[in-house]
Design an enzyme around this catalytic site. Structure first.
Site, PDB file in Angstrom:
ATOM      1  N   LEU A 105       0.842  -1.123  -0.115  1.00 58.80           N
ATOM      2  CA  LEU A 105      -0.245   0.026   0.033  1.00 58.80           C
ATOM      3  C   LEU A 105       0.509   0.837   0.223  1.00 58.80           C
ATOM      4  O   LEU A 105       1.851   1.277   0.836  1.00 58.80           O
ATOM      5  CB  LEU A 105      -1.055  -0.058   1.383  1.00 58.80           C
ATOM      6  CG  LEU A 105      -1.735  -1.000   1.010  1.00 58.80           C
ATOM      7  CD1 LEU A 105      -2.561  -0.839   2.903  1.00 58.80           C
ATOM      8  CD2 LEU A 105      -2.852  -0.913  -0.239  1.00 58.80           C
ATOM      9  N   ASP A 106       1.101   2.635  -0.824  1.00 58.73           N
ATOM     10  CA  ASP A 106       1.470   3.533  -0.970  1.00 58.73           C
ATOM     11  C   ASP A 106       1.666   4.410   0.863  1.00 58.73           C
ATOM     12  O   ASP A 106       0.402   3.488   1.576  1.00 58.73           O
ATOM     13  CB  ASP A 106       0.437   4.451  -2.097  1.00 58.73           C
ATOM     14  CG  ASP A 106       0.590   3.751  -3.200  1.00 58.73           C
ATOM     15  OD1 ASP A 106       1.227   2.841  -3.612  1.00 58.73           O
ATOM     16  OD2 ASP A 106      -0.282   4.264  -3.946  1.00 58.73           O
ATOM     17  N   TYR A 107       2.470   5.252   0.552  1.00 56.97           N
ATOM     18  CA  TYR A 107       2.421   5.679   1.433  1.00 56.97           C
ATOM     19  C   TYR A 107       1.228   6.036   1.888  1.00 56.97           C
ATOM     20  O   TYR A 107       1.230   6.503   3.549  1.00 56.97           O
ATOM     21  CB  TYR A 107       3.747   7.017   1.287  1.00 56.97           C
ATOM     22  CG  TYR A 107       4.032   7.547   2.871  1.00 56.97           C
ATOM     23  CD1 TYR A 107       4.728   7.063   3.937  1.00 56.97           C
ATOM     24  CD2 TYR A 107       3.964   9.194   2.896  1.00 56.97           C
ATOM     25  CE1 TYR A 107       5.901   7.957   4.419  1.00 56.97           C
ATOM     26  CE2 TYR A 107       4.368   9.282   3.315  1.00 56.97           C
ATOM     27  CZ  TYR A 107       5.231   9.064   4.642  1.00 56.97           C
ATOM     28  OH  TYR A 107       5.455  10.040   5.893  1.00 56.97           O
TER      29      TYR A 107
END
Length: 237
Positions: A105-107
């Site tokens: 999952l992205d930042y």
């Protein structure tokens, strides 16, 4: 005497998935009770002394953790920029067992993230052919046009190929909020879908992963999966 396939023994020790374990066996870096073993498919006693490059491998108890990821954490084991990883959210005794995230999952993306030391299952769930459905709640910078919603439903041709979603709809009559389900695991796929149509994703939250939801998991907290939940996951791949 209880026997186990050598590649499974290695996978259960948290070193890697079975397929990669086969490569490490063929390389000649694995020993069983002091002898180098390069034959694939062999079984060894569950209490055998197995080493990889001289380092003893010990089968771990398999752990399956479901985390409700907050913003501001990366889903790698280490970050060269010094940012916090999702492992900072897991109690140390479980980090010590080499759990790692399944997928990414992205930042700035929040929501459900599975972590485990089951290399076999992680590899299967992360494979492009996996049919595991992920459900996202998306907040856009502006109301989506009905023709763009239809375009997403029908499939979009992005720079790396055709993208098909399983379901997409407006949430609670608010055209800036979208529910989208997809089983493809391409990098930043949800953000790229809407960027292709000229929208900016302000918030992205994974609210469902296969049959799992974050209904009873506060942001930044985690739970152990029950055996029946793990069984369902394994039956998907």
């Amino acid at each position: 005497m209880s026997l186990i396939r050598l590649n499974k023994f290695i996978s259960n020790a948290g070193l890697c998935a079975r397929r990669e374990a086969d490569q490490r066996i063929k390389s000649g870096d694995v020993t069983v009770n002091g002898a180098v073993v390069q034959q694939l498919g062999i079984k060894v006693p569950i209490d055998a002394v197995v080493t990889y490059k001289g380092i003893p491998l010990r089968p771990e108890k398999l752990k399956y953790i479901l985390l409700n990821k907050p913003r501001g954490y990366v889903t790698t084991l280490q970050d060269p920029e010094g940012r916090k990883t999702v492992l900072h959210l897991i109690s140390k005794p479980y980090c010590a067992q080499r759990i790692y995230p399944v997928g990414r999952l992205d930042y700035d993306t929040t929501g459900l993230l599975l972590l485990t030391n089951d290399g076999d299952l992680a590899c299967k769930l992360s494979h492009p052919a996996s049919k595991v459905k992920k459900l996202y709640h998306v907040v856009l910078n502006r109301a989506i046009q009905i023709e763009d919603l239809h375009a997403v439903q029908q499939g979009l041709l992005l720079e790396d190929g055709l993208v098909k979603v399983d379901q997409v709809s407006i949430v609670e009559a608010d055209p800036t909020q979208i529910s989208i389900a997809i089983h493809m695991g391409k990098n930043r796929i949800i953000r790229r879908i809407f960027s292709h149509l000229g929208y900016v994703v302000h918030q992205l939250d994974r609210v469902g992963y296969a049959h799992l939801t974050k209904q009873h998991i506060p942001r930044g907290k985690w739970i152990f999966l029950q055996d029946k939940e793990v069984f369902k996951l394994k039956n998907l791949v």
